[in-house]
Design a protein around this motif. Structure first.
Motif, PDB file in Angstrom:
ATOM      1  N   PHE A  57      35.289  44.654  47.942  1.00 29.03           N
ATOM      2  CA  PHE A  57      36.727  44.710  47.643  1.00 29.03           C
ATOM      3  C   PHE A  57      37.350  45.994  48.181  1.00 29.03           C
ATOM      4  O   PHE A  57      38.535  46.016  48.510  1.00 29.03           O
ATOM      5  CB  PHE A  57      36.996  44.639  46.130  1.00 29.03           C
ATOM      6  N   TYR A  60      39.810  46.210  51.028  1.00 26.07           N
ATOM      7  CA  TYR A  60      40.250  44.853  51.387  1.00 26.07           C
ATOM      8  C   TYR A  60      41.752  44.767  51.158  1.00 26.07           C
ATOM      9  O   TYR A  60      42.221  44.917  50.031  1.00 26.07           O
ATOM     10  CB  TYR A  60      39.503  43.821  50.541  1.00 26.07           C
ATOM     11  N   TYR A  63      43.032  47.427  48.972  1.00 28.77           N
ATOM     12  CA  TYR A  63      42.646  47.564  47.551  1.00 28.77           C
ATOM     13  C   TYR A  63      41.859  48.859  47.359  1.00 28.77           C
ATOM     14  O   TYR A  63      40.913  49.131  48.107  1.00 28.77           O
ATOM     15  CB  TYR A  63      41.828  46.354  47.095  1.00 28.77           C
ATOM     16  N   CYS A  68      37.474  45.002  40.244  1.00 30.31           N
ATOM     17  CA  CYS A  68      38.755  44.731  39.589  1.00 30.31           C
ATOM     18  C   CYS A  68      38.492  44.753  38.093  1.00 30.31           C
ATOM     19  O   CYS A  68      37.588  44.060  37.605  1.00 30.31           O
ATOM     20  CB  CYS A  68      39.335  43.394  40.004  1.00 30.31           C
ATOM     21  N   HIS A  77      42.792  41.610  39.303  1.00 30.37           N
ATOM     22  CA  HIS A  77      43.159  42.679  40.249  1.00 30.37           C
ATOM     23  C   HIS A  77      43.640  43.957  39.575  1.00 30.37           C
ATOM     24  O   HIS A  77      44.357  44.755  40.206  1.00 30.37           O
ATOM     25  CB  HIS A  77      44.213  42.194  41.264  1.00 30.37           C
ATOM     26  N   ASP A  95      35.325  42.129  37.875  1.00 31.87           N
ATOM     27  CA  ASP A  95      35.204  41.255  39.048  1.00 31.87           C
ATOM     28  C   ASP A  95      34.644  42.117  40.177  1.00 31.87           C
ATOM     29  O   ASP A  95      35.201  43.181  40.488  1.00 31.87           O
ATOM     30  CB  ASP A  95      36.592  40.713  39.404  1.00 31.87           C
ATOM     31  N   ASP A 106      30.392  36.989  45.264  1.00 28.91           N
ATOM     32  CA  ASP A 106      31.554  37.372  44.457  1.00 28.91           C
ATOM     33  C   ASP A 106      31.379  36.754  43.077  1.00 28.91           C
ATOM     34  O   ASP A 106      31.075  35.552  42.971  1.00 28.91           O
ATOM     35  CB  ASP A 106      32.788  36.808  45.190  1.00 28.91           C
ATOM     36  N   HIS A 169      37.639  30.045  46.102  1.00 28.02           N
ATOM     37  CA  HIS A 169      37.615  30.024  47.572  1.00 28.02           C
ATOM     38  C   HIS A 169      36.219  29.759  48.105  1.00 28.02           C
ATOM     39  O   HIS A 169      35.227  30.094  47.448  1.00 28.02           O
ATOM     40  CB  HIS A 169      38.098  31.398  48.086  1.00 28.02           C
ATOM     41  N   MET A 175      34.693  37.010  52.839  1.00 28.05           N
ATOM     42  CA  MET A 175      34.839  36.858  51.385  1.00 28.05           C
ATOM     43  C   MET A 175      35.674  35.622  51.047  1.00 28.05           C
ATOM     44  O   MET A 175      35.425  34.951  50.043  1.00 28.05           O
ATOM     45  CB  MET A 175      35.477  38.108  50.774  1.00 28.05           C
ATOM     46  N   HIS A 176      36.667  35.357  51.881  1.00 29.04           N
ATOM     47  CA  HIS A 176      37.522  34.193  51.641  1.00 29.04           C
ATOM     48  C   HIS A 176      37.453  33.249  52.831  1.00 29.04           C
ATOM     49  O   HIS A 176      37.864  33.590  53.923  1.00 29.04           O
ATOM     50  CB  HIS A 176      38.979  34.630  51.409  1.00 29.04           C
ATOM     51  N   GLU A 202      36.543  30.353  40.163  1.00 31.51           N
ATOM     52  CA  GLU A 202      36.968  31.447  39.295  1.00 31.51           C
ATOM     53  C   GLU A 202      38.153  31.093  38.411  1.00 31.51           C
ATOM     54  O   GLU A 202      39.282  31.465  38.704  1.00 31.51           O
ATOM     55  CB  GLU A 202      37.231  32.721  40.095  1.00 31.51           C
ATOM     56  N   TRP A 219      49.261  45.164  42.808  1.00 35.63           N
ATOM     57  CA  TRP A 219      47.973  44.490  42.636  1.00 35.63           C
ATOM     58  C   TRP A 219      47.843  43.795  41.290  1.00 35.63           C
ATOM     59  O   TRP A 219      47.543  42.606  41.244  1.00 35.63           O
ATOM     60  CB  TRP A 219      46.798  45.502  42.791  1.00 35.63           C
ATOM     61  N   GLU A 233      33.700  34.012  37.015  1.00 37.92           N
ATOM     62  CA  GLU A 233      33.500  33.549  38.396  1.00 37.92           C
ATOM     63  C   GLU A 233      32.016  33.556  38.760  1.00 37.92           C
ATOM     64  O   GLU A 233      31.280  34.443  38.352  1.00 37.92           O
ATOM     65  CB  GLU A 233      34.233  34.495  39.369  1.00 37.92           C
TER      66      GLU A 233
HETATM   67  N1  MF3 Z   1      37.374  37.754  43.121  1.00 35.18           N
HETATM   68  C1  MF3 Z   1      38.561  38.181  43.830  1.00 35.18           C
HETATM   69  C2  MF3 Z   1      38.832  37.224  44.972  1.00 35.18           C
HETATM   70  O1  MF3 Z   1      38.024  36.425  45.224  1.00 35.18           O
HETATM   71  C3  MF3 Z   1      38.433  39.560  44.234  1.00 35.18           C
HETATM   72  C4  MF3 Z   1      39.293  40.049  45.335  1.00 35.18           C
HETATM   73  S1  MF3 Z   1      40.016  41.488  44.858  1.00 35.18           S
HETATM   74  C5  MF3 Z   1      40.422  42.329  46.244  1.00 35.18           C
HETATM   75  O2  MF3 Z   1      39.848  37.210  45.603  1.00 35.18           O
HETATM   76  F1  MF3 Z   1      40.802  43.466  45.870  1.00 35.18           F
HETATM   77  F2  MF3 Z   1      39.439  42.430  47.019  1.00 35.18           F
HETATM   78  F3  MF3 Z   1      41.439  41.669  46.858  1.00 35.18           F
END
Ligand code: MF3
Ligand code: CO
Length: 257
Positions: A57, A60, A63, A68, A77, A95, A106, A169, A175-176, A202, A219, A233
């Motif tokens: 994170f 990212y 952030y 989080c 967040h 998180d 995650d 996601h 990550m996404h 999540e 945030w 999650e």
């Molecule tokens: N679990 C959150 C997500 O999947 C964590 C992202 S927080 C961030 O989006 F700061 F990285 F954006």
């Protein structure tokens, strides 16, 4: 495009997942009145680095933290801060995610700080159970809507609401990834789940209405009505043998957190 992972890739994600799980379990044990959310963040960052992983994170989209940390009416967040000390009766969402060897994992859980009100205990339990019902649907041939609907049904049957503005996601070398995994939907709808797909499920659950707003720090998401919120999650792979929770040890049984 939804990217399916090979068995070797799933093993790599599981290695990342065990670091996430280990850090979250240690943080859970550190939680008590008086500790700051920055103390937890510092711990997690150090834990990741000691395990040769990168806190995913941090940095990212700008952030500032590694974790989080979202307290009470904060949904997700929440930014760790040295001046934010936990108090008896709070509920705290932790998180955390890491990248290891190019693969991400995650996960999140919400924990009570000392003794909390029974209504808060119930919100935590129902939110965790909604994740467990969703994980149960992670099987080849099922559809994504089966996963989403499982969360929504359990949450709403218990008188709570699911947040719409944030979703789970796909996850892998980023990550996404696709697909988005909403916490609301209809059974039988959406893409079919296939072996090798990995999703981060999540549920974000409010004790009051579903609305959220983002604070001036750009945030922290909080409930619009000031009600409590909880968040759990896991990163879960679709396999021929059923759901594989990558963010906990293989031998774990019982409640998912
Ligand atoms: N679990 C959150 C997500 O999947 C964590 C992202 S927080 C961030 O989006 F700061 F990285 F954006
Ligand atoms: Co996530």
């Amino acid at each position: 495009m939804v990217i399916c992972k090979s068995p070797a890739e799933l093993e790599k994600m599981h290695r990342a997942g065990l670091i996430v799980w280990g850090a979250l379990e240690k943080m859970r044990a550190m939680v008590r009145p008086g500790i700051s959310t920055k103390d937890l963040d510092d711990f997690a960052e150090k834990y990741a680095v000691e395990h040769h992983a990168r806190p995913a994170f941090k940095g990212y989209r700008g952030y500032p933290g590694s974790v989080c940390t979202s307290i009470n009416k904060e949904v997700v967040h929440g930014i760790p801060s040295a001046s934010r000390k936990l108090r008896e009766g709070d509920i705290l969402s932790l998180d955390f995610g890491v990248e290891l060897d190019g693969y991400y994992a995650d996960a999140a859980l919400t924990v009570p700080v000392g003794k909390v009100a029974p209504e808060r205990e119930k919100l935590l339990r129902v939110t965790r159970e909604s994740l467990e019902h969703a994980i149960e649907k992670v099987r080849p041939g099922n559809r994504l809507g089966d996963v989403s609907a499982a969360v929504q049904k359990w949450v709403e049957e218990n008188g709570y609401s699911v947040v719409r503005e944030f979703v789970g996601h796909g996850i892998g070398t980023k990550m996404h990834e696709e697909p988005q995994v909403p916490n609301y939907g209809s059974p039988g709808q959406g893409p079919r789940l296939q072996e090798g797909m990995v999703i981060a499920i999540e549920p974000m659950v409010n004790s009051g209405g579903p609305g959220v707003r983002v604070l001036d720090d750009d945030w922290t998401a909080v409930t619009a009505d000031g009600s409590d919120s909880a968040h759990f999650e896991h990163t879960v792979a679709v396999t021929s043998k059923g759901p594989w929770i990558l963010t906990r040890p293989k031998e774990a049984t019982g409640p998912c957190w």
